[in-house]
Scaffold this active site. Structure first.
Site, mmCIF file in Angstrom:
data_model
loop_
_atom_site.group_PDB
_atom_site.id
_atom_site.type_symbol
_atom_site.label_atom_id
_atom_site.label_comp_id
_atom_site.label_asym_id
_atom_site.label_seq_id
_atom_site.Cartn_x
_atom_site.Cartn_y
_atom_site.Cartn_z
ATOM 1 C CG HIS A 56 33.883 38.307 47.048
ATOM 2 N ND1 HIS A 56 33.603 37.144 46.355
ATOM 3 C CD2 HIS A 56 33.436 39.316 46.263
ATOM 4 C CE1 HIS A 56 33.002 37.447 45.212
ATOM 5 N NE2 HIS A 56 32.893 38.765 45.132
ATOM 6 C CG HIS A 58 36.131 39.680 41.562
ATOM 7 N ND1 HIS A 58 35.703 38.389 41.356
ATOM 8 C CD2 HIS A 58 35.111 40.318 42.178
ATOM 9 C CE1 HIS A 58 34.463 38.270 41.809
ATOM 10 N NE2 HIS A 58 34.080 39.422 42.317
ATOM 11 C CG HIS A 267 27.460 41.270 47.116
ATOM 12 N ND1 HIS A 267 28.432 42.141 47.572
ATOM 13 C CD2 HIS A 267 27.913 40.814 45.901
ATOM 14 C CE1 HIS A 267 29.410 42.221 46.690
ATOM 15 N NE2 HIS A 267 29.137 41.419 45.664
ATOM 16 C CG ASP A 318 33.415 42.542 45.294
ATOM 17 O OD1 ASP A 318 33.858 41.967 44.284
ATOM 18 O OD2 ASP A 318 32.209 42.804 45.417
HETATM 19 ZN ZN LIG Z 1 32.394 39.930 43.448
#
Ligand SMILES: [Zn+2]
Length: 440
Positions: A56, A58, A267, A318
């Site tokens: 995960h 970004h 999450h 993340d």
């Molecule tokens: Zn995220």
């Protein structure tokens, strides 16, 4: 073609001593245990793990590191406002430079494949670029140059939020994320195709960003490819879903047929016992992002219980406040120990399984040392001031990304003697981040 010999290599039950791994055309052709090194073998220090999967990411959030946690950031939603200011500044060229450096930093921590949860699609005000997938093209190029495989999880993002009154329109920076309607999203992503180093997957940003009536076309587009979504990261998301739909986000996903073995819920922190049952019995993956969840005050989810209920786990960095898969493994363990008072804890094998969850991002032939599998490898030193004295089986509780000596992805050396093949990754990151914040 190369033959490697390592003191220890990590197999599903733990480390095995004196292992030769023979690579041919990017695959492990032969793996032999309990053998002395041969004269032509490349000797690797410490413990070799299969490549890590960062499930995960970004990538653009890397430009927020050390800049989004000031005194005025008092909640997740304040952090998000800073992230939106960043999103307004990016273009495909500046994103290429940032993502290339960010993925190189990942490689330095042993990552050989990344799941990029990609929702920044369009120009300012939501106008499509001449190539409507210009940002996707930048991410693909960045991953190739940084030497990590990419799973591009193209993300549908249609609404600006959910309240008790319903879905809110996109505003400001959010306009860059949206495709206006789900049909246009389907049309845009249909132009994306796999190649040898890229897999296309799909994502529903969250229950608050895609109205439930639009989920079906996304689930159908995904088929048996990876489908990822943010789930119950913050209590406010659950409260809004309950107020408007009368159901938890997990229940809504289950009723839409979105859960299952090719789906990953990212999450899954604020969930009910019924939610846990729905996720576990469907075999839905749970992607834990412990450093981000701690940084943003998301809370500590029931990762151990979800794993026991049937959900395999993966890990992600993340927002990239930290890019260190060892730190993620350690934080996952510590969070569960804090939650349960040591009662519930993961074995090292379960933590390594979470760190090598390549199948959850569409690479079923990676994440383990098996003949015919992709020749990924991370050699981790056992003689640094951090790791000296550690039992190889517990090395992951002591090591950090700084102990990664060698990284091989698909047979190609990406990191050797702690250096990435692109050179000084700190400089690449500085230049990429400065360029974005100085622009305009
Ligand atoms: Zn995220």
């Amino acid at each position: 073609m190369a033959d490697y010999w390592t003191e220890y290599a990590w197999f599903p039950d733990g480390p095995v001593g004196a292992v030769r791994l023979s690579e041919r055309y990017g695959r492990w052709e032969a793996i032999t245990t309990g053998v002395p090194p041969g004269p032509g073998d490349i000797r690797l220090p410490g413990v070799a793990f299969p490549g890590f999967a960062n499930c995960h990411s970004h990538a653009f959030h890397r430009a927020l590191r050390g800049r989004a946690g000031g005194r005025r950031t008092q909640s997740f939603w304040d952090w998000r406002a800073t992230m939106y200011r960043l999103a307004e500044r990016l273009d495909p060229d500046s994103y290429l430079a940032l993502a290339r450096a960010c993925y190189a930093e990942m490689a330095l921590s042993g990552v050989t494949a990344v799941g990029e949860f990609h929702y920044l699609h369009h120009d300012i005000d939501g106008r499509p670029y001449a190539d409507p997938n210009a940002f996707a093209a930048a991410l693909r190029q960045a991953a190739v140059e940084a030497g990590v495989r990419l799973t591009l999880l193209d993300t549908c993002y249609l609404t600006g939020g959910l309240t008790a009154d319903g879905y809110q329109p996109l505003r400001g920076a959010q306009l860059r994320f949206g495709d206006q309607d789900v049909g246009r999203w389907v049309e845009r992503v249909a132009a994306l195709a796999d190649d040898a180093r890229t897999r296309i997957g799909y994502a529903i940003h969250s229950v608050r960003a895609v109205p439930t009536e639009h989920w079906r076309p996304i689930i159908e587009a995904a088929g048996d490819r990876p489908l990822h979504l943010h789930l119950s990261e913050q209590p406010a998301e659950n409260a809004a879903a309950l107020a408007f739909h009368g159901a938890t986000p997990t229940r809504l996903l289950a009723d839409s047929g979105a859960l299952g073995r090719s789906t990953t819920a990212v999450h899954a922190i604020h969930i009910t016992e019924e939610d846990r049952h729905l996720l576990g019995t469907s075999g839905t993956w749970i992607c834990c992002c412990p450093t981000t969840e701690g940084d943003l005050g998301d809370g500590i989810g029931p990762a151990y219980d979800l794993n026991e209920a049937g959900s395999p786990l993966s890990l992600g960095s993340d927002q990239h406040a930290v890019i260190d898969i060892f730190t993620e493994m350690q934080a996952l363990q510590r969070h569960q120990r804090l939650r349960s008072g040591l009662v519930q804890q993961f074995t090292p094998s379960r933590l390594v399984a979470a760190a090598t969850a390549h199948p959850s991002i569409g690479w079923p032939d990676a994440g383990r040392f098996g003949e015919g599998d992709r020749a990924d490898l991370v050699a981790v030193r056992t003689d640094s001031h951090r790791t000296a004295g550690a039992d190889p089986e517990q090395l992951i509780s002591a090591a950090t990304a700084s102990d990664v000596h060698t990284v091989i992805a698909d047979g190609a050396p990406v990191v050797q003697e702690h250096r990435h093949r692109l050179g000084d990754v700190g400089r690449l990151l500085s230049e990429a981040v400065d360029r974005i914040w100085r622009a305009r």
